[in-house]
Design a protein around this motif. Structure first.
Motif, PDB file in Angstrom:
ATOM      1  N   LEU A 128       7.640   7.642 -11.365  1.00 50.83           N
ATOM      2  CA  LEU A 128       7.359   6.773 -10.220  1.00 50.83           C
ATOM      3  C   LEU A 128       5.953   6.205 -10.295  1.00 50.83           C
ATOM      4  CD1 LEU A 128       8.106   5.544  -7.490  1.00 50.83           C
ATOM      5  CD2 LEU A 128       7.343   7.681  -6.406  1.00 50.83           C
ATOM      6  N   GLY A 129       4.969   7.046 -10.596  1.00 52.10           N
ATOM      7  CA  GLY A 129       3.585   6.577 -10.641  1.00 52.10           C
ATOM      8  C   GLY A 129       3.385   5.425 -11.608  1.00 52.10           C
ATOM      9  N   PRO A 130       3.802   5.569 -12.877  1.00 52.07           N
ATOM     10  CA  PRO A 130       3.658   4.458 -13.819  1.00 52.07           C
ATOM     11  C   PRO A 130       4.412   3.203 -13.374  1.00 52.07           C
ATOM     12  CG  PRO A 130       4.039   6.500 -14.995  1.00 52.07           C
ATOM     13  CD  PRO A 130       4.229   6.817 -13.540  1.00 52.07           C
ATOM     14  N   LEU A 131       5.578   3.379 -12.746  1.00 51.55           N
ATOM     15  CA  LEU A 131       6.338   2.219 -12.281  1.00 51.55           C
ATOM     16  C   LEU A 131       5.591   1.481 -11.181  1.00 51.55           C
ATOM     17  CD1 LEU A 131       8.923   0.551 -12.414  1.00 51.55           C
ATOM     18  CD2 LEU A 131       9.951   2.131 -10.770  1.00 51.55           C
ATOM     19  N   LEU A 132       5.007   2.225 -10.238  1.00 52.11           N
ATOM     20  CA  LEU A 132       4.219   1.594  -9.185  1.00 52.11           C
ATOM     21  C   LEU A 132       3.045   0.829  -9.768  1.00 52.11           C
ATOM     22  CD1 LEU A 132       4.157   4.512  -6.581  1.00 52.11           C
ATOM     23  CD2 LEU A 132       5.394   2.354  -6.356  1.00 52.11           C
ATOM     24  N   ARG A 133       2.421   1.416 -10.760  1.00 50.69           N
ATOM     25  CA  ARG A 133       1.274   0.769 -11.402  1.00 50.69           C
ATOM     26  C   ARG A 133       1.704  -0.516 -12.115  1.00 50.69           C
ATOM     27  NH1 ARG A 133       0.103   4.747 -14.147  1.00 50.69           N
ATOM     28  NH2 ARG A 133      -1.188   5.759 -12.570  1.00 50.69           N
ATOM     29  N   LYS A 134       2.801  -0.441 -12.834  1.00 53.56           N
ATOM     30  CA  LYS A 134       3.266  -1.603 -13.606  1.00 53.56           C
ATOM     31  C   LYS A 134       3.716  -2.747 -12.708  1.00 53.56           C
ATOM     32  CE  LYS A 134       3.022   0.113 -17.873  1.00 53.56           C
ATOM     33  NZ  LYS A 134       2.198  -0.500 -18.950  1.00 53.56           N
ATOM     34  N   THR A 135       4.170  -2.422 -11.497  1.00 62.38           N
ATOM     35  CA  THR A 135       4.627  -3.471 -10.578  1.00 62.38           C
ATOM     36  C   THR A 135       3.540  -3.894  -9.584  1.00 62.38           C
ATOM     37  OG1 THR A 135       5.611  -1.797  -9.114  1.00 62.38           O
ATOM     38  CG2 THR A 135       7.054  -2.816 -10.768  1.00 62.38           C
ATOM     39  N   LEU A 136       2.300  -3.463  -9.849  1.00 62.70           N
ATOM     40  CA  LEU A 136       1.109  -3.920  -9.124  1.00 62.70           C
ATOM     41  C   LEU A 136       1.043  -3.450  -7.680  1.00 62.70           C
ATOM     42  CD1 LEU A 136       0.688  -7.590 -10.445  1.00 62.70           C
ATOM     43  CD2 LEU A 136      -0.118  -5.435 -11.443  1.00 62.70           C
ATOM     44  N   GLN A 137       1.666  -2.298  -7.385  1.00 67.84           N
ATOM     45  CA  GLN A 137       1.498  -1.732  -6.051  1.00 67.84           C
ATOM     46  C   GLN A 137       0.121  -1.078  -5.969  1.00 67.84           C
ATOM     47  OE1 GLN A 137       3.889  -2.919  -4.114  1.00 67.84           O
ATOM     48  NE2 GLN A 137       4.632  -3.700  -6.075  1.00 67.84           N
ATOM     49  N   ILE A 138      -0.331  -0.756  -4.769  1.00 64.93           N
ATOM     50  CA  ILE A 138      -1.739  -0.406  -4.556  1.00 64.93           C
ATOM     51  C   ILE A 138      -1.855   0.998  -3.968  1.00 64.93           C
ATOM     52  CG2 ILE A 138      -3.874  -1.063  -3.378  1.00 64.93           C
ATOM     53  CD1 ILE A 138      -2.707  -3.926  -3.242  1.00 64.93           C
ATOM     54  N   PRO A 139      -2.522   1.916  -4.691  1.00 68.17           N
ATOM     55  CA  PRO A 139      -2.697   3.269  -4.149  1.00 68.17           C
ATOM     56  C   PRO A 139      -3.785   3.309  -3.086  1.00 68.17           C
ATOM     57  CG  PRO A 139      -3.807   3.086  -6.262  1.00 68.17           C
ATOM     58  CD  PRO A 139      -3.117   1.758  -6.022  1.00 68.17           C
ATOM     59  N   VAL A 140      -3.532   4.055  -2.037  1.00 69.12           N
ATOM     60  CA  VAL A 140      -4.512   4.237  -0.974  1.00 69.12           C
ATOM     61  C   VAL A 140      -4.665   5.729  -0.724  1.00 69.12           C
ATOM     62  CG1 VAL A 140      -5.062   3.840   1.447  1.00 69.12           C
ATOM     63  CG2 VAL A 140      -4.000   2.032   0.105  1.00 69.12           C
ATOM     64  N   GLU A 141      -5.875   6.201  -0.860  1.00 77.17           N
ATOM     65  CA  GLU A 141      -6.163   7.607  -0.586  1.00 77.17           C
ATOM     66  C   GLU A 141      -6.553   7.748   0.879  1.00 77.17           C
ATOM     67  OE1 GLU A 141      -5.574   9.815  -2.716  1.00 77.17           O
ATOM     68  OE2 GLU A 141      -5.500   8.710  -4.608  1.00 77.17           O
TER      69      GLU A 141
ATOM     70  N   LEU B  43       0.862  -1.174   0.000  1.00 79.01           N
ATOM     71  CA  LEU B  43       0.000   0.000   0.000  1.00 79.01           C
ATOM     72  C   LEU B  43       0.900   1.227   0.000  1.00 79.01           C
ATOM     73  CD1 LEU B  43      -1.799  -2.299   1.162  1.00 79.01           C
ATOM     74  CD2 LEU B  43      -2.915  -0.573   2.547  1.00 79.01           C
ATOM     75  N   ALA B  44       0.528   2.218  -0.762  1.00 82.14           N
ATOM     76  CA  ALA B  44       1.289   3.463  -0.772  1.00 82.14           C
ATOM     77  C   ALA B  44       0.341   4.627  -0.997  1.00 82.14           C
ATOM     78  CB  ALA B  44       2.364   3.437  -1.855  1.00 82.14           C
ATOM     79  N   LYS B  45       0.767   5.806  -0.562  1.00 84.22           N
ATOM     80  CA  LYS B  45      -0.071   6.993  -0.686  1.00 84.22           C
ATOM     81  C   LYS B  45      -0.457   7.236  -2.136  1.00 84.22           C
ATOM     82  CE  LYS B  45       2.891   9.670   1.325  1.00 84.22           C
ATOM     83  NZ  LYS B  45       3.535  10.875   1.922  1.00 84.22           N
ATOM     84  N   GLY B  46      -1.729   7.512  -2.355  1.00 80.76           N
ATOM     85  CA  GLY B  46      -2.215   7.723  -3.711  1.00 80.76           C
ATOM     86  C   GLY B  46      -1.507   8.841  -4.440  1.00 80.76           C
ATOM     87  N   SER B  47      -0.985   9.822  -3.687  1.00 81.89           N
ATOM     88  CA  SER B  47      -0.301  10.953  -4.327  1.00 81.89           C
ATOM     89  C   SER B  47       0.935  10.514  -5.101  1.00 81.89           C
ATOM     90  CB  SER B  47       0.092  11.989  -3.270  1.00 81.89           C
ATOM     91  OG  SER B  47       0.942  11.415  -2.290  1.00 81.89           O
ATOM     92  N   LEU B  48       1.533   9.384  -4.695  1.00 84.25           N
ATOM     93  CA  LEU B  48       2.729   8.903  -5.395  1.00 84.25           C
ATOM     94  C   LEU B  48       2.413   8.492  -6.827  1.00 84.25           C
ATOM     95  CD1 LEU B  48       4.412   6.773  -2.574  1.00 84.25           C
ATOM     96  CD2 LEU B  48       4.989   9.101  -3.294  1.00 84.25           C
TER      97      LEU B  48
END
Length: 239
Positions: A81-94, A70-75
């Protein structure tokens, strides 16, 4: 974990991060057999340093599971960084908005899809002066109640020698000793099917954090103190 199942971006992340960690850290890993080889699982580590997510990720990956943090949605709105987090299946949390409710739905879906979801129950690096665990927030308990997935406590120690959250000292020396262990799933069966009231979630969170605390005590070879109470924010609310 079969490399062919990872896809390009996750293979690239592994190819970059794992060799660096193999040089940077000297690892002692135990309890990986307590992480189920497949199916949804909620991993709950203590949080002693901004460096320990890499240490925990390496441990979980070494067990044969892909770590999803889980990581802050702002990232997700940060270029590169944002596209990399998405591609590696990390999860945004607002946080602090109506989107927080939707974040829970995303987490539930990730668990039901068989993900190894890493939730830091403390929500931030510990403020306890000697880096013992604090009291937790209820997110992990809420997710466990919604999914029935096992909750596996994890303790790590040593990451603070790379980056200390209180002194802000940073070290690039190689072979820093880091120890990680996973315990058996926390027994939360008494709350199966319960309504997620504040009392229920608080009780579950207490049991989860006590399990993490005992593992940390085993790693450090000492008797852990009571869970540290969060210091108040300037607003007067707990941090």
């Amino acid at each position: 974990m079969a490399q062919r199942r990872l896809g390009f971006w996750r293979r690239a992340a592994v190819a970059f991060v794992v060799p660096v960690l193999q040089v940077w850290t000297k690892r002692t890993w135990t309890g990986q057999e307590n992480l189920p080889p497949e199916g949804g699982v909620i991993v709950v580590p203590n949080h002693i340093s901004q460096f320990d997510p890499l240490v925990v990720a390496h441990f979980v990956y070494g067990s044969g599971r892909w770590p999803r943090f889980l990581a802050k949605g702002s990232l997700w709105r940060v270029p590169v960084l944002g596209p990399l987090l998405r591609k590696t299946l990390q999860i945004p949390v607002e946080r602090g908005s109506v989107e927080a409710v939707r974040s829970i739905d995303v987490l539930v879906d990730a668990v039901h899809q068989g993900g190894a979801i890493i939730v830091y129950p403390e929500g931030t690096t510990t403020r306890e002066p000697d880096l013992w665990p604090m009291r937790g927030k209820t997110g992990a308990a809420r997710l466990a109640l919604a999914t029935g997935a096992p909750v596996v406590p994890v303790a790590s120690w040593g990451a603070q020698q790379v980056f200390h959250p209180q002194t802000k000292k940073f070290s690039v020396r190689p072979r820093v000793p880091v120890t990680v262990t996973a315990g058996k799933p926390v027994d939360l069966s008494r709350w199966a099917g319960a309504t997620p009231t504040k009392a229920v979630l608080d009780q579950m969170t207490e049991v989860i954090m006590l399990s993490v605390r005992e593992l940390v005590g085993d790693l450090r070879g000492g008797t852990p103190p009571p869970l540290y109470a969060r210091p108040p924010r300037p607003s007067g609310r707990p941090e």
